[in-house]
Scaffold this motif. Structure first.
Motif, PDB file in Angstrom:
ATOM      1  N   GLN A  65       0.868  -1.346   0.010  1.00 18.39           N
ATOM      2  CA  GLN A  65      -0.084   0.074   0.005  1.00 18.39           C
ATOM      3  C   GLN A  65       0.925   1.235   0.090  1.00 18.39           C
ATOM      4  O   GLN A  65       1.832   1.530   0.963  1.00 18.39           O
ATOM      5  N   ILE A  66       0.931   2.116  -1.012  1.00 22.60           N
ATOM      6  CA  ILE A  66       1.663   2.848  -1.209  1.00 22.60           C
ATOM      7  C   ILE A  66       1.078   4.435  -1.359  1.00 22.60           C
ATOM      8  O   ILE A  66       0.076   4.453  -2.324  1.00 22.60           O
ATOM      9  N   PRO A  67       0.947   5.181  -0.165  1.00 21.28           N
ATOM     10  CA  PRO A  67       0.414   6.586  -0.698  1.00 21.28           C
ATOM     11  C   PRO A  67       0.776   7.445  -1.383  1.00 21.28           C
ATOM     12  O   PRO A  67       2.194   7.379  -1.534  1.00 21.28           O
ATOM     13  N   GLU A  68       0.024   7.870  -2.299  1.00 18.79           N
ATOM     14  CA  GLU A  68       0.572   8.548  -3.603  1.00 18.79           C
ATOM     15  C   GLU A  68       0.247  10.015  -3.634  1.00 18.79           C
ATOM     16  O   GLU A  68       0.780  10.936  -4.415  1.00 18.79           O
ATOM     17  N   SER A  69      -0.703  10.562  -2.860  1.00 19.11           N
ATOM     18  CA  SER A  69      -1.312  12.015  -2.838  1.00 19.11           C
ATOM     19  C   SER A  69      -2.146  12.216  -1.715  1.00 19.11           C
ATOM     20  O   SER A  69      -2.527  11.194  -1.174  1.00 19.11           O
ATOM     21  N   ALA A  70      -2.505  13.420  -1.432  1.00 18.92           N
ATOM     22  CA  ALA A  70      -3.517  13.807  -0.470  1.00 18.92           C
ATOM     23  C   ALA A  70      -4.435  14.845  -1.201  1.00 18.92           C
ATOM     24  O   ALA A  70      -3.757  15.636  -1.968  1.00 18.92           O
ATOM     25  N   GLY A  71      -5.824  14.857  -0.519  1.00 15.41           N
ATOM     26  CA  GLY A  71      -6.801  16.023  -1.119  1.00 15.41           C
ATOM     27  C   GLY A  71      -7.875  16.113  -0.319  1.00 15.41           C
ATOM     28  O   GLY A  71      -8.113  15.329   0.682  1.00 15.41           O
ATOM     29  N   PRO A  72      -8.609  17.158  -0.338  1.00 13.27           N
ATOM     30  CA  PRO A  72      -9.783  17.313   0.322  1.00 13.27           C
ATOM     31  C   PRO A  72     -10.867  16.777  -0.197  1.00 13.27           C
ATOM     32  O   PRO A  72     -11.101  16.865  -1.574  1.00 13.27           O
ATOM     33  N   VAL A  73     -11.637  16.257   0.576  1.00 15.07           N
ATOM     34  CA  VAL A  73     -13.090  15.891   0.157  1.00 15.07           C
ATOM     35  C   VAL A  73     -13.832  17.193   0.407  1.00 15.07           C
ATOM     36  O   VAL A  73     -14.239  17.594   1.735  1.00 15.07           O
ATOM     37  N   CYS A  74     -14.520  17.952  -0.521  1.00 13.67           N
ATOM     38  CA  CYS A  74     -15.088  19.199  -0.261  1.00 13.67           C
ATOM     39  C   CYS A  74     -16.611  18.816  -0.316  1.00 13.67           C
ATOM     40  O   CYS A  74     -17.191  17.964  -1.075  1.00 13.67           O
ATOM     41  N   THR A 108      -4.391   9.282  -0.405  1.00 10.52           N
ATOM     42  CA  THR A 108      -4.932   8.161  -1.351  1.00 10.52           C
ATOM     43  C   THR A 108      -3.769   7.067  -1.702  1.00 10.52           C
ATOM     44  O   THR A 108      -2.763   7.633  -1.428  1.00 10.52           O
ATOM     45  N   PHE A 109      -4.154   5.921  -1.988  1.00  4.16           N
ATOM     46  CA  PHE A 109      -3.127   4.911  -1.794  1.00  4.16           C
ATOM     47  C   PHE A 109      -3.272   4.015  -3.294  1.00  4.16           C
ATOM     48  O   PHE A 109      -4.360   3.850  -3.984  1.00  4.16           O
ATOM     49  N   LEU A 110      -1.962   3.590  -3.753  1.00  9.48           N
ATOM     50  CA  LEU A 110      -1.851   2.654  -4.853  1.00  9.48           C
ATOM     51  C   LEU A 110      -1.801   1.353  -4.200  1.00  9.48           C
ATOM     52  O   LEU A 110      -1.015   1.170  -3.127  1.00  9.48           O
ATOM     53  N   ILE A 111      -2.583   0.345  -4.373  1.00 10.34           N
ATOM     54  CA  ILE A 111      -2.593  -1.093  -3.979  1.00 10.34           C
ATOM     55  C   ILE A 111      -1.945  -1.999  -5.126  1.00 10.34           C
ATOM     56  O   ILE A 111      -2.301  -2.057  -6.226  1.00 10.34           O
ATOM     57  N   ILE A 112      -0.669  -2.506  -4.617  1.00 11.67           N
ATOM     58  CA  ILE A 112       0.010  -3.293  -5.750  1.00 11.67           C
ATOM     59  C   ILE A 112       0.499  -4.615  -5.077  1.00 11.67           C
ATOM     60  O   ILE A 112       1.081  -4.772  -4.230  1.00 11.67           O
ATOM     61  N   LEU A 170       8.531   0.178  -2.332  1.00  5.91           N
ATOM     62  CA  LEU A 170       8.864  -0.097  -3.716  1.00  5.91           C
ATOM     63  C   LEU A 170       9.950  -1.209  -3.864  1.00  5.91           C
ATOM     64  O   LEU A 170      10.061  -1.894  -4.490  1.00  5.91           O
ATOM     65  N   GLN A 171      10.997  -1.058  -2.570  1.00  4.49           N
ATOM     66  CA  GLN A 171      12.110  -2.034  -2.781  1.00  4.49           C
ATOM     67  C   GLN A 171      11.621  -3.454  -2.562  1.00  4.49           C
ATOM     68  O   GLN A 171      12.327  -4.260  -2.699  1.00  4.49           O
ATOM     69  N   GLN A 172      10.342  -3.626  -2.170  1.00  2.00           N
ATOM     70  CA  GLN A 172       9.874  -5.093  -1.578  1.00  2.00           C
ATOM     71  C   GLN A 172       9.170  -5.707  -2.834  1.00  2.00           C
ATOM     72  O   GLN A 172       9.005  -6.838  -2.984  1.00  2.00           O
ATOM     73  N   ASN A 217       8.527   1.515 -11.958  1.00  2.00           N
ATOM     74  CA  ASN A 217       9.229   2.961 -12.367  1.00  2.00           C
ATOM     75  C   ASN A 217       8.076   4.076 -12.412  1.00  2.00           C
ATOM     76  O   ASN A 217       8.366   5.168 -12.199  1.00  2.00           O
ATOM     77  N   PHE A 218       6.885   3.397 -12.940  1.00  2.00           N
ATOM     78  CA  PHE A 218       5.660   4.619 -12.926  1.00  2.00           C
ATOM     79  C   PHE A 218       5.399   5.189 -11.499  1.00  2.00           C
ATOM     80  O   PHE A 218       5.237   6.018 -11.120  1.00  2.00           O
ATOM     81  N   VAL A 219       5.373   4.208 -10.443  1.00  4.54           N
ATOM     82  CA  VAL A 219       5.032   4.504  -9.079  1.00  4.54           C
ATOM     83  C   VAL A 219       6.165   5.549  -8.644  1.00  4.54           C
ATOM     84  O   VAL A 219       5.870   6.304  -7.789  1.00  4.54           O
TER      85      VAL A 219
END
Length: 365
Positions: free
Chosen positions: A114-123, A302-306, A354-356, A321-323
């Protein structure tokens, strides 16, 4: 004799030049062959999930493919619940969710990162034609509206939040998500934190039994419901509201300030939970304490699930590489679309994750 020696020198020099040129040609040909190998092999990556992250995901996939012409990335904006299910079933290479998977969910899946990739507001967005000033909402007002206890815009609680504003005596129509949604999870996590009644009657999750309202699929569906219905109110990612020219409310935080949803107020929310996030990036960042006066109270990572492992070395390398791009250079693109950049501590956690990543059980070169 001298003439023979001079001719010999000319001969050997000529032979040396020919040999060097031949070697150079072979070397260049070998380089060309190498560049036409795995690096140039066409790769197609498929992802699905969060509609919340869709605006910036579109930017990321376009930018990455533009710099890596052999990589094509398809992302389906189907909601966090759908994305998690597809990555669990192995029908996509990665999922995206606004809610991290808990330990019970992870136990029912093959090993995931589970890789957090950004954060944002729920408006909170709404449709009140003729009202030019953005409205302000307290937690009591939001909980009351979504519990169905506040039914008109002329309610005294709303009037208290908006002194001097002539709110219309218009019926409130609630719009909410019908699909499994991380945005819903973030919003209901906030409501559960600020309203004991909501926590007891409804609770939190990707899907809940809404007390009132009309449903829409995805952030696109909720935005459409609000835009088309005078008096409507709903919750979406900020870019969806802006693209549809819908107003957003300022939300009262624990410091007593009404805070608009934007990048800086989300960054302040992240900063308020720095210690907790360093230990567990799955920590919710809603309802920041009063010590963070500029924090927007309905913020989410928000998270990427890989999948931790996969069979295809070339595909797994492209995905890694994309992540890597997303959590580094991609953060600047996120900031232009109202997403808050990740703090350094979360980036360090992402790099460790990512190293895993492995391919066929082996480390990715």
């Amino acid at each position: 004799m001298r003439k023979f020696i001079d001719n010999s020198r000319i001969y050997f020099r000529s032979a040396y030049i020919v040999c060097f040129a031949s070697a150079l040609f072979v070397s260049l040909a070998g380089c060309k062959s190498s560049s036409g190998g795995s690096e140039a092999q066409s790769v197609e990556l498929n992802g699905a999930g969060s509609t919340f992250v869709y605006p910036v995901m579109s930017r990321w996939t376009s930018s990455f493919s533009g710099a890596h012409s052999n990589v094509r990335i398809n992302y389906q904006s189907i909601g966090s619940g759908g994305g998690v299910q597809q990555v669990k079933n192995g029908t996509v290479d990665f999922g995206a969710s606004d809610a991290a998977l808990n330990d019970d969910q992870l136990n029912g899946m093959k090993p995931m990162l589970q890789i957090p990739e950004s954060a944002g507001p729920v408006c909170i967005t709404y449709s009140l034609p003729g009202l030019n000033k953005p409205i302000q909402l307290s937690s009591d007002a939001i909980a009351g509206i979504f519990l169905g206890k506040i039914t008109t815009w002329h309610d005294p609680i709303l009037a208290k939040d908006n002194p001097g504003v002539a709110l219309p005596n218009t019926k409130i129509l609630v719009a909410h998500r019908t699909d499994g949604s991380g945005t819903t999870n973030a919003f209901t996590t906030y409501l559960s934190a600020v309203s004991p009644e909501w926590q007891q009657k409804v609770g939190q999750g990707n899907s809940v039994n809404w007390p009132v309202g009309m449903g829409g699929k995805g952030s696109e569906g909720v935005t459409g419901q609000v835009r088309q219905t005078p008096g409507a109110i709903g919750y979406v990612e900020l870019t969806f509201a802006q693209q549809n020219k819908l107003p957003v409310a300022s939300i009262k935080n624990l410091a007593g300030k009404y805070i608009p949803p934007d990048t800086s107020s989300t960054t302040a929310a992240i900063a308020a939970f720095t210690d907790q996030l360093s230990k567990d990036p799955r920590t919710p960042i809603v309802n920041a304490p009063a010590s963070a006066p500029d924090a927007y109270p309905i913020s989410t990572l928000t998270f990427l699930i890989i999948p931790k492992d996969g069979p295809d070395v070339v595909k797994r390398t492209a995905l890694r590489n994309f992540v890597q791009y997303v959590i580094t250079d991609g953060q600047a693109a996120a900031a232009t679309l109202n997403y808050a950049p990740l703090p350094d501590g979360v980036k360090d956690y992402d790099r460790q994750q990512l190293q895993q990543m492995t391919a066929a059980g082996q480390p990715i070169p």
